[in-house]
Structures are given as structure tokens and as C-alpha cells.
Design an enzyme around this catalytic site. Structure first.
Site, PDB file in Angstrom:
ATOM      1  CE  LYS A  55      -6.227   2.053  -0.831  1.00 35.20           C
ATOM      2  NZ  LYS A  55      -6.876   2.148   0.457  1.00 35.20           N
ATOM      3  CE  LYS A  62      -3.700   2.233   2.653  1.00 35.00           C
ATOM      4  NZ  LYS A  62      -4.504   2.154   3.888  1.00 35.00           N
TER       5      LYS A  62
HETATM    6 ZN   LIG Z   1      -5.830   3.596   7.926  1.00 34.06          ZN
END
Ligand SMILES: [Zn+2]
Length: 326
Positions: A251, A198
Site C-alpha cells: 500500500k 505500508k
Molecule cells: Zn492507523
């Protein structure tokens, strides 16, 4: 052999040929539909920075679950907006927290037909907007103290009917801790979808409006990944798999298609890509201005994410897709 014996255009001549030879299929069942549930509202509230997207009150959540199923989408991802926030994000692991209440209603209504994924993080529930416990002296997010709260959040979500937990805080050891907490609570069959790679991204902006989770100070760069990192992403994924992740996520999707592709080549677990809010809003904004054709652009984007290697795609476009695919 080459031209004129070989003519690549032969296989592109008709729609039927092109369809027959299409290597990337977008199935609604491989899409995940994110839903924002807001405890503080009684009617759906449109999210200004995400045209066409809404926060829903608890009593409209079942309708949204049904809308997803009617599109052939089998899975939703729940995000909560609580009525009050505090230092430790206690709303995330409260028995009657907003996600817990939503999950109960959805589970009662749809049983096993709908796969409910719970986002496990604290940023929507903390008054400072960070994903964990903040050290008052230096503003740092304390890793190890946060883990226990993430573990508690996961267990309380699963007790309420969540089928898959998705830790997104980017704390070291979060998958391991959550696996332990779940197993201790008797939920050894509950899968973990880890937000493994992420990145700290500008494309999360509209989401933070939607979930009211913008950090009140600083940013998330000390826990989310640096944009220029490649090998670190693969290491994060590998560690999460070793800690017990059943599925991993990259992501955002569009600026990180290479990471999706490397992940697919390196690991034999389902790869999930998150086509994030900013990616959605860019398409919407351009389409609303008449600058691009929305349906074609969305189809092309999702095809690209699939081609890169994603098995599943979390996307705000999920709810409209079936009609478009016809
Ligand atoms: Zn968070």
C-alpha cells in the site's frame, strides 16, 4: 528471424484476437470494496475529497454489502468513524464499537456469502489521530503498549462477525500478537491480512478526510515505511509471514508496483494491493473535468496492478466495476 517474417501486429488486428490473447483478467471477485461506517450520521454523507464516495450510517451498511455482492464483489473492508475518540482509541475494541455493530448486521444478513475484512488500527479512534499509544513526553507512538490494544481490537471484531482481520498500524510484532490473541480466544481459523509494506504516502490524504483520522500533530513516518525503501519492504513482508500472516498487502499500489512485483516473485502467499484514496481521487478529478475517460483509465490501472502481481485489489472503484466490465 525478424521483419518481414515476423510481424507483431498480426495478433493485434481484431478485437476478438486482442481479447483472446489478453493475459490479465479483472474479476469482480478479486476486488475488495472499502466501506466507511459512521456512527455520528443518519444519512449517507458524501466525502468531498473522494467524489462519488460516501460515509454510511449503520443502518445503510447492509445495503452497501448487498450492492457489493450484486457487482460480483465478494468482500468488503470495514473502516469505522466512532462517535467519540480518546487517548487510547477505546472505540476500536469496544464491544459495541461502530465496526463491531456493522459486522454483526452484515454477518446476520449475508452469512458466508460476504467476506468481511476488519481494518485493525487505532487512528480512527484516537483523539490524536495516531495509530497507537502516544508517549506524552516525546510524541512517539509506543510500539509494545499498542500491540495489546491491536490484539483486543482483532478479537472483538472477530467476535462480532469479521472474517479476516487486517492490521494496518505498522507496529513491530503486530501480526504475532494478533495471532496469539486470536488463538487464545479460539479463533485459530481466522486469517490475518497484514498491511506489511505500508508506505508513508501523500496518497492517503482523502482517506483521512473520509475516516477523520488525520494526525493532530507530527506524521506517521516513524512507523510507516520510507518511500525510497525496497529491501525493507521485502523484510517487512517476510517478517509478517513468519509471524503468521496468511496474506500480505502492499500500500499504496500505483507508486509501488515494483514492490508488488518483487513480493509476487519472492513469496508464495496471496498478494493484496491497496489502490488508495488519492489514486481514486486523481482519476475522479480528471474524469470530472473531462480530461480522461474514467472507465478506460480505471481498467488500465487495475490491469497494471494485476500485471505487477496482485492477486486481490482493494479499490474504491469496486462498486462500479461490473457494469463497466460488460
Ligand atoms: Zn492507523
Amino acid at each position: 528471424m525478424s521483419f518481414p517474417t515476423i510481424r507483431m501486429r498480426r495478433l493485434r488486428r481484431t478485437e476478438a484476437l486482442r481479447t483472446m490473447l489478453n493475459q490479465v483478467q479483472i474479476q469482480p471477485s478479486s476486488l475488495i470494496y472499502p466501506i466507511f461506517v459512521d456512527e455520528t450520521i443518519t444519512e449517507p454523507v458524501s466525502i468531498t475529497t473522494m467524489p462519488g464516495y460516501f460515509r454510511y450510517p449503520l443502518d445503510k451498511v447492509v445495503d452497501e454489502g448487498r450492492a457489493a455482492l450484486e457487482q460480483g464483489v465478494k468482500s468488503i473492508l470495514l473502516f469505522g468513524v466512532p462517535s467519540k475518540k480518546d487517548e487510547t482509541g477505546s472505540g476500536a475494541y469496544a464491544k459495541n464499537g461502530v465496526v463491531q455493530k456493522a459486522a454483526k448486521e452484515l454477518k446476520a444478513q449475508f452469512k458466508e456469502d460476504l467476506v468481511i475484512i476488519g481494518d485493525v488500527c487505532l487512528c480512527e479512534y484516537t483523539n490524536h489521530g495516531h495509530c497507537g499509544i502516544v508517549d506524552k513526553e516525546n510524541g512517539d507512538v509506543r510500539n509494545d503498549e499498542t500491540l495489546e490494544l491491536l490484539g483486543k481490537t482483532a478479537v472483538s471484531q472477530v467476535e462480532s462477525g469479521v472474517d479476516i482481520v487486517a492490521p494496518s498500524a505498522m507496529m513491530d510484532g503486530q501480526v504475532f500478537t494478533i495471532r496469539e490473541f486470536l488463538d487464545d480466544a479460539g479463533f485459530e481459523q481466522t486469517p490475518i491480512l497484514a498491511y506489511s509494506a505500508k508506505y508513508a504516502s501523500a496518497f492517503y490524504g482523502p482517506f483521512r478526510d473520509a475516516a477523520e483520522s488525520t494526525p493532530k500533530f507530527g506524521n506517521r513516518k516513524s512507523y510507516q515505511m520510507n518511500q525510497g525503501s525496497v529491501s525493507e519492504a521485502l523484510r517487512e513482508i517476510e517478517l509478517d509471514i513468519n509471524e503468521g500472516a496468511d496474506m500480505i498487502m502492499v500500500k499504496p499500489a500505483l507508486a509501488y508496483l515494483d514492490i508488488i512485483s518483487y513480493a509476487k516473485a519472492s513469496f508464495d502467499v496471496p498478494i493484496v494491493a491497496y489502490n488508495v484514496s488519492g489514486e481514486y481521487s486523481m482519476v475522479k478529478a480528471a474524469a470530472l473535468n473531462g480530461w480522461i475517460d474514467e472507465k478506460s483509465a480505471v481498467y488500465e490501472i487495475l490491469s497494471g496492478i494485476k500485471r505487477a502481481g496482485a492477486d486481490l485489489i482493494i479499490t474504491y472503484h469496486a462498486k462500479n466495476l461490473r457494469a463497466w466490465l460488460k
